[in-house]
Design a protein around this motif. Structure first.
Motif, mmCIF file in Angstrom:
data_model
loop_
_atom_site.group_PDB
_atom_site.id
_atom_site.type_symbol
_atom_site.label_atom_id
_atom_site.label_comp_id
_atom_site.label_asym_id
_atom_site.label_seq_id
_atom_site.Cartn_x
_atom_site.Cartn_y
_atom_site.Cartn_z
ATOM 1 N N LEU A 151 -8.295 -13.798 1.612
ATOM 2 C CA LEU A 151 -9.311 -14.816 1.355
ATOM 3 C C LEU A 151 -9.587 -15.628 2.620
ATOM 4 C CD1 LEU A 151 -11.123 -16.169 -0.748
ATOM 5 C CD2 LEU A 151 -9.200 -17.676 -1.329
ATOM 6 N N LYS A 152 -8.539 -15.956 3.352
ATOM 7 C CA LYS A 152 -8.696 -16.734 4.581
ATOM 8 C C LYS A 152 -9.506 -15.961 5.618
ATOM 9 C CE LYS A 152 -5.917 -19.129 8.103
ATOM 10 N NZ LYS A 152 -6.392 -18.364 9.267
ATOM 11 N N GLU A 153 -9.218 -14.658 5.788
ATOM 12 C CA GLU A 153 -9.953 -13.855 6.772
ATOM 13 C C GLU A 153 -11.426 -13.750 6.398
ATOM 14 O OE1 GLU A 153 -8.687 -12.984 9.541
ATOM 15 O OE2 GLU A 153 -6.666 -13.636 8.995
ATOM 16 N N ILE A 154 -11.700 -13.613 5.112
ATOM 17 C CA ILE A 154 -13.101 -13.531 4.668
ATOM 18 C C ILE A 154 -13.806 -14.864 4.924
ATOM 19 C CG2 ILE A 154 -14.606 -13.212 2.663
ATOM 20 C CD1 ILE A 154 -12.469 -11.324 1.509
ATOM 21 N N SER A 155 -13.089 -15.964 4.696
ATOM 22 C CA SER A 155 -13.697 -17.285 4.927
ATOM 23 C C SER A 155 -14.001 -17.517 6.397
ATOM 24 C CB SER A 155 -12.753 -18.376 4.405
ATOM 25 O OG SER A 155 -11.612 -18.502 5.236
ATOM 26 N N GLU A 156 -13.282 -16.812 7.276
ATOM 27 C CA GLU A 156 -13.498 -16.958 8.709
ATOM 28 C C GLU A 156 -14.512 -15.955 9.261
ATOM 29 O OE1 GLU A 156 -9.637 -16.757 10.444
ATOM 30 O OE2 GLU A 156 -9.027 -18.741 9.701
ATOM 31 N N GLY A 157 -15.183 -15.225 8.343
ATOM 32 C CA GLY A 157 -16.310 -14.399 8.771
ATOM 33 C C GLY A 157 -16.075 -12.907 8.815
ATOM 34 N N ALA A 217 -9.415 -7.584 -2.596
ATOM 35 C CA ALA A 217 -10.746 -8.198 -2.622
ATOM 36 C C ALA A 217 -11.375 -8.076 -4.004
ATOM 37 C CB ALA A 217 -11.633 -7.542 -1.568
ATOM 38 N N GLU A 218 -11.143 -6.959 -4.663
ATOM 39 C CA GLU A 218 -11.690 -6.800 -6.014
ATOM 40 C C GLU A 218 -11.090 -7.834 -6.961
ATOM 41 O OE1 GLU A 218 -10.846 -2.688 -6.800
ATOM 42 O OE2 GLU A 218 -12.804 -2.012 -6.056
ATOM 43 N N GLY A 219 -9.786 -8.116 -6.785
ATOM 44 C CA GLY A 219 -9.156 -9.156 -7.598
ATOM 45 C C GLY A 219 -9.728 -10.529 -7.298
ATOM 46 N N LEU A 220 -9.983 -10.808 -6.028
ATOM 47 C CA LEU A 220 -10.579 -12.091 -5.649
ATOM 48 C C LEU A 220 -11.995 -12.233 -6.211
ATOM 49 C CD1 LEU A 220 -9.412 -12.246 -1.917
ATOM 50 C CD2 LEU A 220 -8.507 -13.594 -3.833
ATOM 51 N N ALA A 221 -12.723 -11.126 -6.212
ATOM 52 C CA ALA A 221 -14.088 -11.151 -6.744
ATOM 53 C C ALA A 221 -14.078 -11.421 -8.245
ATOM 54 C CB ALA A 221 -14.785 -9.831 -6.441
ATOM 55 N N GLU A 222 -13.094 -10.836 -8.974
ATOM 56 C CA GLU A 222 -12.992 -11.073 -10.415
ATOM 57 C C GLU A 222 -12.728 -12.545 -10.714
ATOM 58 O OE1 GLU A 222 -10.031 -8.530 -12.056
ATOM 59 O OE2 GLU A 222 -11.166 -6.691 -11.687
ATOM 60 N N LYS A 223 -12.011 -13.229 -9.812
ATOM 61 C CA LYS A 223 -11.729 -14.655 -9.996
ATOM 62 C C LYS A 223 -12.885 -15.527 -9.518
ATOM 63 C CE LYS A 223 -6.688 -14.306 -9.610
ATOM 64 N NZ LYS A 223 -6.575 -12.828 -9.586
ATOM 65 N N GLY A 224 -13.934 -14.910 -8.969
ATOM 66 C CA GLY A 224 -15.098 -15.669 -8.535
ATOM 67 C C GLY A 224 -14.931 -16.334 -7.194
ATOM 68 N N LEU A 225 -13.930 -15.919 -6.401
ATOM 69 C CA LEU A 225 -13.672 -16.552 -5.112
ATOM 70 C C LEU A 225 -14.512 -15.956 -3.988
ATOM 71 C CD1 LEU A 225 -9.790 -16.801 -5.366
ATOM 72 C CD2 LEU A 225 -11.500 -18.519 -5.986
ATOM 73 N N ILE A 226 -14.869 -14.687 -4.125
ATOM 74 C CA ILE A 226 -15.703 -14.038 -3.103
ATOM 75 C C ILE A 226 -16.786 -13.214 -3.792
ATOM 76 C CG2 ILE A 226 -13.750 -13.876 -1.484
ATOM 77 C CD1 ILE A 226 -13.751 -10.817 -2.093
ATOM 78 N N LYS A 227 -17.775 -12.855 -3.013
ATOM 79 C CA LYS A 227 -18.806 -11.930 -3.463
ATOM 80 C C LYS A 227 -18.517 -10.589 -2.815
ATOM 81 C CE LYS A 227 -23.799 -11.110 -3.322
ATOM 82 N NZ LYS A 227 -25.107 -11.624 -2.818
ATOM 83 N N LEU A 228 -18.417 -9.568 -3.615
ATOM 84 C CA LEU A 228 -18.104 -8.216 -3.123
ATOM 85 C C LEU A 228 -19.303 -7.318 -3.339
ATOM 86 C CD1 LEU A 228 -14.832 -6.230 -3.610
ATOM 87 C CD2 LEU A 228 -17.001 -5.163 -4.165
ATOM 88 N N GLU A 229 -19.721 -6.633 -2.303
ATOM 89 C CA GLU A 229 -20.842 -5.699 -2.395
ATOM 90 C C GLU A 229 -20.348 -4.301 -2.044
ATOM 91 O OE1 GLU A 229 -25.295 -4.896 -0.514
ATOM 92 O OE2 GLU A 229 -24.287 -6.815 -0.170
#
Length: 508
Positions: A19-25, A47-59
């Motif tokens: 999550l931290k690495e994604i937040s840094e771009g 990342a799929e788990g983070l997306a299920e929790k609504g923390l990131i957008k996964l494409e």
């Protein structure tokens, strides 16, 4: 339901790193994996788990890409057959007879299709001074230089032609990209504040709590002091459904057949086997079925273009024609041994039991057979041209019809049917005869087979002087009742959904 705060606190250290690495771009899972020194597939899973929790957008993107086949790579290097022929032909052309290499001959047709040459009097004649590279050649060169390339970047028509010629092959390429959401940024900020406020930050993270930790550890909320170290314990949502497991199991129908076999062996019977192909002698004549009986007609029986050797048939012949010495009148007419030699796919397993009795004419005999039989039936939810049948016979001194009913009552009770009754019936080779019925809630009384005492016309020709109790059961109908099926065909089909849902531990 767990709160949003609970969901965020349930993040593992690895979740938080990603999550931290994604937040840094960082949006490419491959780059994140390289930086964290873990596998790319692990980053995608996290990342799929983070997306299920609504923390990131996964494409996720799926694209068809193409690469050269072995033959395509060779042509990319030396040129397509039509291009090479054109080079050989030059301005003047070349006779077709001089193109001897089979690998080049396939290019003649493509020369005409592309309009690069004409065939005149057995000669290949170029249509012009120069043939510019075609789109297919451009694709070959591009794929040779850059490797796998997305279909969207290549000419669709030329790609279709190359694919039909087996020079390129498609593959599916998946790619992912990530983008932080506001909730994800908030989670990172809260984690940073919490780290600054806590004076005793845990040194490790516990994913699995042991019984010793529960008994001997000191707990403060989600933190655990255990053996001189401080740990943070990951919360679990016990309300979430567990992943369903589909264990290997024996097919329900095979389990039912095994249970029936087990019951028969428990009751003291011996299992017997026989050939699928039987002579009409054992399938019909030995059972005192007349040679003009409707059941022997082509519409009911699978006849083969072969004939079998049959044993001494004099006693059977006499029984059919005149009734022998048992007080019967027989069927009259002439009994034909050639009809008896005709081979069939057995229509019942009684052909096996009568042959076994002929080989074992002295008591006691208790034998059974569970095997497949064949009849010319139209396929529908309750009929198939091949199905299993359970056959049983008992031969001993002093047996009576009452003994038969008692054996059947016991068998059906062991199969789980508490209510059994018997109705008078007719079968060509037993007298008296009955049809056992069991009571099924919602269906009423259901007939499950036929039984009786072998007629003397059946047993006398083989020197059998004692009563023979016999019974047969259509296993398919019983299976439908026990398994709750409405279509018999499901027993023979690989319906994975049904096989998975059918309990594996229920005793049949």
């Amino acid at each position: 339901m767990p709160s949003q705060e609970d969901k965020l606190s349930a993040l593992s250290p690895r979740d938080r790193q990603v999550l931290k690495e994604i937040s840094e771009g960082l949006t490419d899972p491959k780059k994140i994996a390289e930086k964290l020194e873990i596998k790319e597939v692990s980053v995608i899973s996290l990342a799929e788990g983070l997306a299920e929790k609504g923390l990131i957008k996964l494409e996720k993107r799926v694209e068809e890409v193409y690469a050269l086949t072995e033959e395509g790579a060779r042509y990319a290097e030396i040129g397509l057959p039509e291009r090479r022929i054109l080079e050989i032909a030059g301005v003047e052309g070349v006779p077709i007879s001089e193109i001897k290499d089979p690998a080049l001959k396939v290019g003649i047709g493509w020369l005409k299709k592309k309009g690069w040459a004409n065939l005149e009097a057995g000669k290949i004649k170029p249509t012009g001074d120069d043939a510019p590279p075609g789109k297919d050649e451009v694709i070959l060169e591009a794929l040779s230089f850059q490797g796998e390339t997305g279909a969207s970047a290549l000419d669709a028509e030329a790609l279709k032609v190359l694919k039909s010629r087996g020079l390129v092959e498609p593959n599916t390429q998946k790619s992912w990209s990530f983008e932080i959401r506001d909730l994800g940024r908030s989670a990172i900020e809260k984690a940073a504040l919490r780290r600054g406020a806590e004076t005793s930050q845990p040194t490790s993270y516990v994913n699995q709590v042991t019984s010793d930790m529960i008994k001997n550890g000191v707990w403060e909320g989600r933190y655990l002091d255990y053996k001189g170290a401080r740990y943070e314990v990951r919360p679990y949502d016990v309300t979430l459904p567990a992943e369903r497991i589909y264990p290997g199991k024996v097919h329900p129908y095979q389990r039912l057949l095994s249970r029936m076999r087990e019951i028969m062996l428990e009751m003291g019977f011996t299992e017997i086997k026989g050939e699928i192909v039987q002579s009409s002698y054992w399938n019909f004549d030995a059972l005192f079925q007349p040679q003009d009986h409707p059941a022997r007609e082509m519409q009911d029986t699978f006849y083969l273009d072969s004939k079998a050797e049959i044993p001494d048939y004099s006693q059977v012949k006499e029984m059919h024609e005149s009734g022998g010495e048992v007080g019967s009148t027989g069927w009259g007419g002439r009994w034909d041994p050639e009809v008896a030699r005709r081979e069939v796919l057995r229509t019942h397993t009684t052909s096996i039991t009568i042959k076994y009795l002929a080989d074992h004419p002295n008591p006691p005999v208790k034998a059974f057979s569970i095997d497949r039989v064949y009849r010319r039936e139209a396929i529908d939810p309750t009929h198939t041209p091949e199905f299993e049948q359970l056959e049983g016979v008992i031969m001993d001194e002093g047996l009576s019809f009452a003994n038969l009913l008692g054996v059947l009552q016991e068998f059906y009770a062991k199969m789980g049917f508490d209510e059994v009754r018997f109705r008078p019936g007719y079968f060509p080779y037993t007298e008296p005869s009955v049809e056992p019925e069991v009571y099924i809630e919602g269906l009423g009384w259901v007939e499950l087979g036929g039984a009786g005492v072998f007629r003397r016309e059946v047993t006398a020709p083989f020197g059998i002087d004692h009563p023979v109790l016999a019974w047969g059961l259509g296993v398919g109908r019983l299976a439908m009742l026990r398994l709750g099926l409405k279509d018999l065909r499901l027993l023979y089909q690989s319906d994975v959904g049904w096989l998975r849902d059918e309990p594996s531990l229920v005793r049949m």
